[in-house]
Write an enzyme that holds these catalytic residues in place. Structure first.
Site, PDB file in Angstrom:
ATOM      1  N   PHE A 151      32.464  34.398  41.390  1.00  0.00           N
ATOM      2  CA  PHE A 151      32.781  34.847  40.034  1.00  0.00           C
ATOM      3  C   PHE A 151      34.169  35.451  40.067  1.00  0.00           C
ATOM      4  O   PHE A 151      34.426  36.396  40.811  1.00  0.00           O
ATOM      5  CB  PHE A 151      31.778  35.882  39.511  1.00  0.00           C
ATOM      6  CG  PHE A 151      32.108  36.333  38.124  1.00  0.00           C
ATOM      7  CD1 PHE A 151      31.830  35.526  37.029  1.00  0.00           C
ATOM      8  CD2 PHE A 151      32.755  37.537  37.900  1.00  0.00           C
ATOM      9  CE1 PHE A 151      32.174  35.913  35.730  1.00  0.00           C
ATOM     10  CE2 PHE A 151      33.098  37.943  36.600  1.00  0.00           C
ATOM     11  CZ  PHE A 151      32.809  37.129  35.525  1.00  0.00           C
ATOM     12  N   ASP A 187      39.283  38.125  46.442  1.00  0.00           N
ATOM     13  CA  ASP A 187      38.879  38.789  45.211  1.00  0.00           C
ATOM     14  C   ASP A 187      38.061  40.011  45.618  1.00  0.00           C
ATOM     15  O   ASP A 187      36.883  39.900  45.952  1.00  0.00           O
ATOM     16  CB  ASP A 187      38.056  37.830  44.348  1.00  0.00           C
ATOM     17  CG  ASP A 187      37.597  38.479  43.031  1.00  0.00           C
ATOM     18  OD1 ASP A 187      37.646  39.723  42.925  1.00  0.00           O
ATOM     19  OD2 ASP A 187      37.172  37.732  42.140  1.00  0.00           O
ATOM     20  N   LYS A 225      38.067  46.861  38.457  1.00  0.00           N
ATOM     21  CA  LYS A 225      36.876  47.713  38.458  1.00  0.00           C
ATOM     22  C   LYS A 225      37.143  49.135  38.960  1.00  0.00           C
ATOM     23  O   LYS A 225      37.688  49.940  38.228  1.00  0.00           O
ATOM     24  CB  LYS A 225      35.733  47.021  39.211  1.00  0.00           C
ATOM     25  CG  LYS A 225      35.296  45.730  38.504  1.00  0.00           C
ATOM     26  CD  LYS A 225      33.895  45.293  38.785  1.00  0.00           C
ATOM     27  CE  LYS A 225      33.390  44.296  37.767  1.00  0.00           C
ATOM     28  NZ  LYS A 225      33.590  42.897  38.047  1.00  0.00           N
TER      29      LYS A 225
HETATM   30  C1  LIG Z   1      34.180  41.711  37.424  1.00  0.00           C
HETATM   31  C2  LIG Z   1      34.785  40.705  38.322  1.00  0.00           C
HETATM   32  C3  LIG Z   1      35.854  39.899  37.912  1.00  0.00           C
HETATM   33  C4  LIG Z   1      36.393  39.916  36.493  1.00  0.00           C
HETATM   34  O1  LIG Z   1      36.828  41.160  36.089  1.00  0.00           O
HETATM   35  P1  LIG Z   1      37.061  41.458  34.520  1.00  0.00           P
HETATM   36  O2  LIG Z   1      37.649  42.821  34.499  1.00  0.00           O
HETATM   37  O3  LIG Z   1      35.720  41.367  33.862  1.00  0.00           O
HETATM   38  O4  LIG Z   1      37.984  40.411  34.004  1.00  0.00           O
HETATM   39  C5  LIG Z   1      36.396  39.031  38.828  1.00  0.00           C
HETATM   40  N1  LIG Z   1      35.931  38.954  40.090  1.00  0.00           N
HETATM   41  C6  LIG Z   1      34.905  39.714  40.518  1.00  0.00           C
HETATM   42  C7  LIG Z   1      34.457  39.616  41.930  1.00  0.00           C
HETATM   43  C8  LIG Z   1      34.284  40.601  39.654  1.00  0.00           C
HETATM   44  O5  LIG Z   1      33.256  41.331  40.075  1.00  0.00           O
END
Ligand SMILES: *Cc1c(COP(=O)(O)O)cnc(C)c1O
Length: 389
Positions: free
Chosen positions: A128, A213, A242
């Site tokens: 994701f 990521d 985050k």
């Molecule tokens: C939450 C998340 C995203 C996207 O972040 P947003 O602030 O919602 O755009 C991308 N990668 C990972 C692993 C995430 O947990």
């Protein structure tokens, strides 16, 4: 009819106040927050140090735009590079934007080297990376791509953690390998240290970039500042968000100098990205996360949470199939529908969040104590009992 897009499934509850690991609803109930707004509230709600810094900045200056020097932004960038592999930072307002910057940086780096056809990014199944057109193409989840026109080109996907498939997917068009060291949305899937080291070696062998990521698993969540540290390796590019803003919208793309310098004037930008208010909050959150013993605490309470969840699983084998996680990024794969378990927990005043693979996730603020965890486990126990009866 609601005046909001109906794209979210919302619980019928609203909160008016938060304090540390606790949330207080408008109907006057106290909840333990083991979701942390999905790994966002790293230092808890209304942390006094962060609140004080934010208040002072709110009264001084919020925004000027990136055509001026922004000392708070410069400072946060220097601090982030001093504690990571990176030399350069681009600030964003969200995770998806941090990934977008990472993807553009990787492609632009090879473009500048005259390798214009080297734009393909290899990603992992279950990934994701966000909800923009670029990041849904990177994530490759068919449910998120459906109905939004042609998928952005240049992404190939391999099964999660499959080194042989990864080797086979690399071609003379490959620019980078992008993945989460611990997948969050797919249901808390930890990629092991050996795999991370093998990917690093593979990237070196082929002269391609390792892009991580760490939006969910970074910023202390697993007990190291960044999850890649567990493997004693360094990526070339990394996306953060985050926890970095502790609840203020802030993200960052970090890169080594040789790579980041490809992003010359005109290549990229963001109106809000890294504004004085956001970076003041970011600096205050970082003060807390880098305090002596902060990460040791995460490891200690993370171990306690995982041990406690295993005990709970032994007590409720008909409910819990598996305990997963690293540090304070944990999940249980449950046998009833995860949504029902989350509801039962919420009815016992414990907030958790779902993930793929029928997993209930626990992403509490990193300041959570053993006592908080014991209380949460009691509430889980009560919730599971009510579900069973
Ligand atoms: C939450 C998340 C995203 C996207 O972040 P947003 O602030 O919602 O755009 C991308 N990668 C990972 C692993 C995430 O947990």
């Amino acid at each position: 009819m609601s005046s909001l897009y109906q794209n979210y499934v919302r619980a019928d509850i609203a909160f008016e106040r938060g304090e540390g690991v606790r949330l207080f609803s408008t109907d006057g109930k106290e909840y333990l927050d083991f979701a942390g707004g999905i790994a966002v509230s790293a230092v808890g709600h209304a942390d006094p140090h962060v609140v004080e810094a934010a208040k002072a900045q709110v009264e001084k200056l919020w925004h000027v735009g990136n055509v001026f020097q922004i000392p708070e932004q410069q400072k946060l960038a220097e601090r982030l590079t001093s504690i990571s592999f990176a030399d350069m930072v681009f600030f964003t307002n969200s995770g998806a934007e941090a990934i977008e910057c990472a993807l553009k940086t990787a492609r632009r780096y090879f473009y500048d080297k005259g390798e214009k056809d080297r734009y393909e990014i290899v990603t992992m199944e279950g990934a994701f990376h966000g909800r923009t057109l670029g990041t849904i193409a990177a994530g490759g989840n068919p449910a998120y791509l459906e109905g939004f026109g042609p998928k952005a080109e240049g992404f190939t996907q391999v099964p999660r953690g499959d080194l042989e498939a990864l080797k086979a997917a690399i071609s003379d068009k490959t620019a980078a390998i992008l993945f989460e060291p611990v997948q969050g949305e797919s249901g808390i899937n930890v990629l092991n240290v050996e795999f991370l080291q093998s990917v690093r070696a593979l990237c070196d062998e082929h002269g391609i970039l390792m892009v991580l990521d760490e939006i969910q698993c970074g910023y202390g969540r697993t007990g190291k500042m960044f999850a890649y540290e567990w493997a004693d390796i360094e990526p070339d590019i990394m996306a953060l968000a985050k926890g970095i803003g502790g609840g203020f919208p802030l993200g960052a793309c970090l890169a080594k100098e040789e790579i980041g310098k490809a992003m010359v004037p005109g290549t990229h930008g963001s109106t809000y990205g890294g504004n004085p208010l956001a970076c003041t909050v970011g600096n205050a959150v970082l003060d807390r996360v880098t305090e002596d013993g902060f990460l040791d605490h995460v490891i200690e309470v993370g171990n306690h949470l995982q041990w406690s969840l295993r005990q709970l699983a032994q007590k409720h084998p008909e409910m819990i199939e598996e305990v997963r996680g690293k540090g304070l990024m944990c999940g249980i794969k449950v046998k009833p529908a995860a949504g029902d378990v989350i509801t039962a927990f919420r009815e016992n005043q414990l907030i958790t969040v779902g993930a793929g693979d029928n997993v209930v996730r626990f992403l509490p603020p990193l300041i959570v104590t053993k006592d908080d965890i014991d209380e949460a486990i009691r509430r889980m126990d009560a919730g599971l009992k009510s579900l069973a009866s």
